[in-house]
Design a protein around this motif. Structure first.
Motif, PDB file in Angstrom:
ATOM      1  N   ALA A  59      94.358  57.760  35.699  1.00 57.04           N
ATOM      2  CA  ALA A  59      93.857  58.362  36.476  1.00 57.04           C
ATOM      3  C   ALA A  59      94.077  59.398  34.964  1.00 57.04           C
ATOM      4  O   ALA A  59      92.593  60.511  34.652  1.00 57.04           O
ATOM      5  N   ALA A  60      95.350  59.604  34.219  1.00 50.70           N
ATOM      6  CA  ALA A  60      95.766  60.529  33.243  1.00 50.70           C
ATOM      7  C   ALA A  60      94.198  60.382  32.129  1.00 50.70           C
ATOM      8  O   ALA A  60      94.253  61.089  31.319  1.00 50.70           O
ATOM      9  N   GLU A  61      93.903  58.824  32.145  1.00 53.20           N
ATOM     10  CA  GLU A  61      93.226  58.918  30.960  1.00 53.20           C
ATOM     11  C   GLU A  61      91.682  58.830  31.175  1.00 53.20           C
ATOM     12  O   GLU A  61      90.961  59.492  30.551  1.00 53.20           O
ATOM     13  N   ILE A  62      91.275  59.156  32.117  1.00 59.41           N
ATOM     14  CA  ILE A  62      90.195  59.878  32.542  1.00 59.41           C
ATOM     15  C   ILE A  62      90.206  61.440  33.164  1.00 59.41           C
ATOM     16  O   ILE A  62      88.786  61.624  32.767  1.00 59.41           O
ATOM     17  N   LEU A  63      90.837  61.831  33.366  1.00 58.28           N
ATOM     18  CA  LEU A  63      91.318  63.177  32.948  1.00 58.28           C
ATOM     19  C   LEU A  63      91.124  63.959  31.605  1.00 58.28           C
ATOM     20  O   LEU A  63      90.504  64.941  30.986  1.00 58.28           O
ATOM     21  N   ALA A  64      91.897  62.525  30.716  1.00 60.32           N
ATOM     22  CA  ALA A  64      92.038  63.155  29.031  1.00 60.32           C
ATOM     23  C   ALA A  64      90.777  63.063  28.726  1.00 60.32           C
ATOM     24  O   ALA A  64      89.804  64.097  28.371  1.00 60.32           O
ATOM     25  N   LEU A  65      89.825  62.127  29.364  1.00 57.92           N
ATOM     26  CA  LEU A  65      88.542  62.578  28.936  1.00 57.92           C
ATOM     27  C   LEU A  65      87.193  62.995  29.685  1.00 57.92           C
ATOM     28  O   LEU A  65      85.959  63.536  28.727  1.00 57.92           O
ATOM     29  N   MET A  66      87.042  63.544  30.520  1.00 58.16           N
ATOM     30  CA  MET A  66      86.724  64.819  31.342  1.00 58.16           C
ATOM     31  C   MET A  66      86.829  65.686  30.272  1.00 58.16           C
ATOM     32  O   MET A  66      86.541  66.515  30.076  1.00 58.16           O
ATOM     33  N   LYS A  67      88.334  65.752  29.988  1.00 60.39           N
ATOM     34  CA  LYS A  67      89.060  67.320  29.399  1.00 60.39           C
ATOM     35  C   LYS A  67      88.378  67.562  27.631  1.00 60.39           C
ATOM     36  O   LYS A  67      87.805  68.159  27.249  1.00 60.39           O
ATOM     37  N   THR A  68      87.661  66.384  27.111  1.00 63.04           N
ATOM     38  CA  THR A  68      86.975  66.170  25.862  1.00 63.04           C
ATOM     39  C   THR A  68      84.984  66.282  26.396  1.00 63.04           C
ATOM     40  O   THR A  68      84.517  66.766  25.556  1.00 63.04           O
TER      41      THR A  68
ATOM     42  N   LYS B 256      82.431  56.355  33.440  1.00 66.63           N
ATOM     43  CA  LYS B 256      82.995  54.934  33.960  1.00 66.63           C
ATOM     44  C   LYS B 256      82.545  54.188  32.853  1.00 66.63           C
ATOM     45  O   LYS B 256      83.124  52.571  32.863  1.00 66.63           O
ATOM     46  N   ARG B 257      81.031  54.013  31.666  1.00 65.99           N
ATOM     47  CA  ARG B 257      81.426  52.882  31.011  1.00 65.99           C
ATOM     48  C   ARG B 257      82.560  52.012  29.891  1.00 65.99           C
ATOM     49  O   ARG B 257      82.867  51.674  29.864  1.00 65.99           O
ATOM     50  N   LYS B 258      83.263  53.654  29.870  1.00 66.08           N
ATOM     51  CA  LYS B 258      84.637  53.146  29.114  1.00 66.08           C
ATOM     52  C   LYS B 258      85.860  52.332  29.409  1.00 66.08           C
ATOM     53  O   LYS B 258      86.207  51.817  29.591  1.00 66.08           O
ATOM     54  N   ILE B 259      85.809  52.588  31.181  1.00 67.26           N
ATOM     55  CA  ILE B 259      86.880  52.326  32.090  1.00 67.26           C
ATOM     56  C   ILE B 259      85.878  50.537  31.884  1.00 67.26           C
ATOM     57  O   ILE B 259      86.792  49.827  31.602  1.00 67.26           O
ATOM     58  N   LEU B 260      84.762  51.325  32.118  1.00 65.54           N
ATOM     59  CA  LEU B 260      84.014  48.673  32.617  1.00 65.54           C
ATOM     60  C   LEU B 260      83.885  48.210  31.189  1.00 65.54           C
ATOM     61  O   LEU B 260      84.786  47.125  31.606  1.00 65.54           O
TER      62      LEU B 260
END
Lengths: 80, 354
Positions: A30-39, A47-51
Motif C-alpha cells: 500500500a505504501a508503494e502504491i501511495l508513493a506512486l500516486m504521489k509521483t 497497476k502495470r507496475k504492480i503486475l
C-alpha cells in the motif's frame, strides 16, 4: 484518483493528514502504491507496475485496488 | 515571522503567573512559564501566584523562582489588590498573566491599579469576558453566525427532563466556570447537575451533544480586531475529564478563519481558546476560554510563542502577526512525582511564600 496535495506519506507506510490530524499505517505494498500516486502516476500505470513486480492476477489486483481506493476515500485522503 | 522589541537584556524581566495547578485538570500556568523561559531565556524571573499549597508547579524550582499565595477570587478585589501590593514591594513585577477564568474579573478590575504599580497586563474587557461566557455563548454565536450547539442555562434540576426530551441523549452538562459531563440518561444528568451546582454554583448549562472530532484553537488577539497568532490542535488522547493529554497541530484554513472571525467580532485582547467540534464540514464552537489553554506550550514548539508575544504586547512592544507554524507537531503530556522537602511545604503554608 489523486491523493490530496497536503497528505504526507513516508517510505515506511505512515500517512498523515495535516488538515484533520488523522494518521494511518499502511502495509508495504500500500505504501508503494501511495508513493506512486504521489509521483502523479495514473491508475493504469500503477497497476502495470504492480503486475510486473508481483505474482498477482489482474482481476485480483482490480478488486484489491477498488477496496484500497474505497479505504482512502473513507479516510478522507483522496482529492475527489 | 515575529518581530518584537525585547525587554532590555541587561534588566531582568519579572513575570507573575497564576494557574500553577499542573494536575489532571491542569491550569495553563506551567505551560505559559515554559514558553516564556524558551522565549526570553536567562534574564527572566518567574513569580508564581498560587491559591493552594499543593499546586505542583510551585515546587518546580527550575521553572518558578518564587511563589506567593494569593486570596481566592471570592475574597474580593480589595484583598487581591492588597496582596499584590505587598508582593510588588518585594518583586517589582513587570507583567502579570492570570490563567484562570474565575480570577479574570478581579484582575481586569485591577488593571489600572496594577499599571500604576508598574505591573503590565494584556487582558480582555469585562464586556468581552461576558460575551463568551458559557451562559451567553449561544446568543453571541448566533449574533455573529458562528455554529454552536443548542444550550440552556438552568437553575433547577427539574428543567433537565424537558431539555433531555428536546436535545436527546447523550447530553452535555457543564459547570458555570469549569468541568463538564457527558450523560446518557436523566438519572446521570441529575447527578451531574448536583455535582456542578455544589462546586461552581448556578446556573448549570445543559448543551446538546455534538458528535465529531474535538479540535482546540489557541489564539492571541491584539484588542483591535486582529489575530496575531492562531494554532489549531486536534486532541489525540482525551482524559476522563475531557482534557487533551496528547494532541497534534493541524493545518486547516477554516479553523484559522474561525479564530480570526471571533477576534474580529469581539476585538479580543489577549489569549483565548476556542473549543470546537468538527462534524463533517461544520465547526461547532462548544466553548470559548478567555485565556491561554494548558497546552499552550505547543504554540511555542510549533513556532508561534503566544505567551512571549503576549508579554511583548503587555510591555507595549510591537508584535507582528505570525504567518506560519509547523503542522504535525505533537505534545504528549506526562505525570511525574516531584520530590519535595516538607520544609518547603511548611514555609508556603505558614508564611504564604516560598
Amino acid at each position: 484518483m489523486k491523493l490530496k496535495a497536503n497528505i504526507a506519506t513516508s517510505e515506511n507506510g505512515f500517512i498523515f493528514n495535516p488538515a484533520t490530524g488523522d494518521s494511518f499505517i499502511s502495509n508495504p505494498i500500500a505504501a508503494e502504491i501511495l508513493a506512486l500516486m504521489k509521483t502523479g502516476e495514473d491508475e493504469q500505470g500503477i497497476k502495470r507496475k504492480i503486475l510486473d513486480q508481483y505474482e498477482v492476477e489482474g482481476h485480483q489486483l482490480d478488486r484489491d485496488w477498488d477496496d484500497y481506493m474505497f479505504q482512502l476515500k473513507e479516510a478522507n485522503l483522496l482529492d475527489l | 515571522m515575529n518581530v518584537s522589541l525585547h525587554h532590555p537584556q541587561a534588566k531582568t524581566l519579572t513575570v507573575a503567573v497564576t494557574g500553577l495547578n499542573a494536575n489532571d485538570n491542569p491550569g495553563p500556568g506551567l505551560a505559559v512559564i515554559r514558553a516564556l523561559r524558551e522565549g526570553f531565556g536567562e534574564n527572566l524571573r518567574i513569580i508564581g501566584l498560587a491559591y493552594e499549597t499543593l499546586e505542583p508547579a510551585i515546587y518546580l524550582k527550575d521553572m518558578v523562582n518564587k511563589t506567593y499565595r494569593i486570596p481566592y477570587p471570592t475574597a474580593g478585589i480589595e484583598a487581591l489588590s492588597e496582596r499584590i501590593r505587598q508582593i510588588q514591594v518585594e518583586e517589582h513585577i513587570d507583567v502579570l498573566i492570570p490563567n484562570f477564568d474565575a480570577e479574570l474579573y478581579n484582575f481586569i478590575k485591577l488593571e489600572q491599579d496594577l499599571l500604576k504599580q508598574g505591573i503590565h497586563t494584556f487582558l480582555p474587557s469585562h464586556k468581552q469576558l461576558a460575551q463568551r461566557d458559557k451562559v451567553s455563548l449561544k446568543a453571541f454565536c448566533d449574533a455573529f453566525n458562528f455554529d454552536v450547539p443548542e444550550d440552556e442555562a438552568i437553575f433547577s434540576e427539574t428543567d433537565i427532563h424537558d431539555l433531555g426530551d428536546r436535545f436527546g441523549y447523550p447530553l452535555m452538562i457543564k459547570g458555570k466556570f469549569y468541568e463538564a459531563y457527558t450523560v446518557q440518561n436523566l438519572s446521570d444528568a441529575h447527578k451531574a447537575f448536583h455535582k456542578l451546582h455544589a462546586k461552581w454554583g448556578l446556573p448549570v448549562i445543559v448543551q446538546k451533544f455534538i458528535k465529531g472530532t474535538e479540535i482546540n484553537i489557541a489564539a492571541l488577539g491584539d484588542g483591535k480586531g486582529n489575530t496575531l497568532s492562531v494554532i489549531p490542535m486536534r486532541k489525540l488522547y482525551i482524559t476522563d475529564k475531557g482534557k487533551a493529554w496528547a494532541g497534534i497541530t493541524i493545518e486547516n484554513d477554516k479553523l484559522i478563519d474561525l479564530a480570526r472571525s471571533f477576534a474580529k467580532a469581539t476585538h479580543w485582547k489577549g489569549g483565548f481558546e476556542l473549543e470546537v467540534i468538527m462534524d463533517g464540514g461544520k465547526f461547532f464552537i462548544i466553548e470559548v476560554n478567555p485565556r491561554f489553554p494548558a497546552w499552550v506550550y505547543l504554540t511555542a514548539a510549533a513556532g508561534q510563542n503566544q505567551p512571549k508575544a503576549l508579554v511583548d504586547l503587555a510591555l507595549g512592544n510591537t508584535v507582528e502577526e505570525f504567518k506560519s507554524y509547523q503542522t504535525g507537531k505533537m505534545f504528549v503530556r506526562y505525570a511525574m512525582d516531584n520530590i519535595v522537602d516538607v520544609g518547603d511545604f511548611q514555609k508556603l503554608s505558614a508564611f504564604g511564600e516560598l
